[in-house]
Design an enzyme around this catalytic site. Structure first.
Site, PDB file in Angstrom:
ATOM      1  N   LYS A  16      31.127  44.437  49.913  1.00  0.00           N
ATOM      2  CA  LYS A  16      31.422  44.595  51.344  1.00  0.00           C
ATOM      3  C   LYS A  16      32.037  45.960  51.631  1.00  0.00           C
ATOM      4  CE  LYS A  16      34.242  41.106  51.704  1.00  0.00           C
ATOM      5  NZ  LYS A  16      34.204  40.651  50.302  1.00  0.00           N
ATOM      6  N   ARG A  25      38.409  35.066  57.329  1.00  0.00           N
ATOM      7  CA  ARG A  25      38.030  34.232  56.191  1.00  0.00           C
ATOM      8  C   ARG A  25      38.160  32.750  56.493  1.00  0.00           C
ATOM      9  NH1 ARG A  25      40.392  37.006  50.641  1.00  0.00           N
ATOM     10  NH2 ARG A  25      38.880  38.707  50.535  1.00  0.00           N
ATOM     11  N   ARG A  53      34.679  45.996  37.317  1.00  0.00           N
ATOM     12  CA  ARG A  53      35.379  46.922  38.207  1.00  0.00           C
ATOM     13  C   ARG A  53      36.505  47.661  37.483  1.00  0.00           C
ATOM     14  NH1 ARG A  53      36.292  43.591  43.798  1.00  0.00           N
ATOM     15  NH2 ARG A  53      37.400  42.175  42.401  1.00  0.00           N
ATOM     16  N   ARG A  99      41.878  45.824  37.553  1.00  0.00           N
ATOM     17  CA  ARG A  99      42.789  45.125  38.443  1.00  0.00           C
ATOM     18  C   ARG A  99      43.322  43.894  37.729  1.00  0.00           C
ATOM     19  NH1 ARG A  99      39.614  44.523  44.072  1.00  0.00           N
ATOM     20  NH2 ARG A  99      40.595  42.494  43.842  1.00  0.00           N
ATOM     21  N   ARG A 152      38.514  32.449  42.361  1.00  0.00           N
ATOM     22  CA  ARG A 152      38.452  33.122  43.653  1.00  0.00           C
ATOM     23  C   ARG A 152      37.107  32.878  44.326  1.00  0.00           C
ATOM     24  NH1 ARG A 152      38.070  38.694  42.705  1.00  0.00           N
ATOM     25  NH2 ARG A 152      40.027  38.594  41.578  1.00  0.00           N
TER      26      ARG A 152
END
Length: 292
Positions: free
Chosen positions: A72, A149, A183, A227, A238
């Site tokens: 996104k 959300r 990531r 992260r 998640r």
């Protein structure tokens, strides 16, 4: 936007007793002679977008939906540059607050590390703060990334301003998981990269998919960190939570004729041109780069 930020806070607190005028500017479209809002409406077929009168007098007000890690931020940022509107990512707002010494930092750290979603009240307060900053800089329009959300967030947002289009990005789960786990962030410059090389073979009628890694420049290569919430257990939790909560929000916008669902066919080189085509937009700079 200053008015919008104040009303967001009041709505979040349960104050719901006054109407708000729409927000407009004389800004013109950049890089395209096409009105993106009208064009996106055409892409949705018979379900024309219920836009405000005088919608051409202001910049786009779009929302990007999609699972964490779907991209996104990447595509919203590119469209933000193309259309000249601010890209407001609630994930970035949360991370900025986490890196600060603000009153919410400790509370947010616990929530994020457990893979939970941040509460409506915290997100709305962070968003209101960001909108105030945008207003102070004279910015108009927005592309929201990661908000709303929940149905409550969507209803609050609908009550204070008009959303023209909601783009729902989708990616196959196996590619999404690999992408999340790949990531990386440069601990020095803050650049975002991805070390995953995703190569899914075609089978049982499903097309193959290739997503090349987004590798850092040499001076960042030795400074990459992950992260803290990008572990397989946290990512799967998640994604599960997001999928459970996203269906009502998607239906909320689908029923209003504002939802454009877009299946990512691969990485940026494959997906960006097709997304522009779905939105009836052109990126002249991208075309010039490809021709160079």
């Amino acid at each position: 936007m200053a008015v919008l930020s104040r009303v967001l806070r009041l709505r979040a607190a349960g104050v719901d007793r006054f109407a708000v005028r729409s927000f407009r500017s004389s800004s013109k479209w950049r890089n395209s002679e096409i009105d993106p809002k009208a064009a996106a409406s055409q892409q949705l077929g018979e379900k024309a977008l219920p836009l405000q009168r005088g919608v051409k007098d202001r910049n786009v007000q779009w929302v990007f939906l999609g699972c964490p890690g779907v991209g996104k931020g990447t595509y919203a940022s590119k469209l933000s540059t193309l259309l000249g509107v601010p890209h407001i990512a609630t994930g970035d707002l949360v991370r900025d607050e986490l890196s600060s010494s603000g009153p919410l930092a400790k509370q947010l750290e616990e929530v994020v590390n457990q893979g939970k979603l941040v509460s409506d009240e915290i997100i709305i307060n962070l968003l209101a703060k960001r909108l105030e900053a945008s207003s102070a800089k004279g910015e108009t329009g927005f592309i929201l990334d990661g908000f709303p959300r929940t149905i409550r967030q969507a209803e609050i947002l609908e009550g204070v301003t008009e959303i023209d289009l909601v783009v729902n990005l989708k990616l196959r789960e196996e590619a999404l998981l690999a992408k999340c786990l790949g990531r990386r962030i440069c601990s020095e410059c803050g650049g975002n990269y991805n070390v995953a090389s995703i190569d899914i073979k075609a089978e049982e009628g499903n097309p193959g998919m290739y997503m090349a890694p987004l590798l850092p420049p040499p001076h960042c290569a030795s400074k990459l960190i992950s992260r803290s919430d990008d572990t397989e257990e946290v990512v799967k939790r998640r994604l599960r939570i997001y999928n459970e909560m996203s269906q009502p929000v998607e239906e909320f916008y689908r029923s209003r004729g504002k939802l454009l669902e877009f299946d990512l066919p691969g990485g940026i080189p494959e997906s960006w041109p097709k997304l522009l085509q779905a939105l009836n937009l052109e990126d002249h700079d991208d075309k010039q780069s490809a021709a160079a």
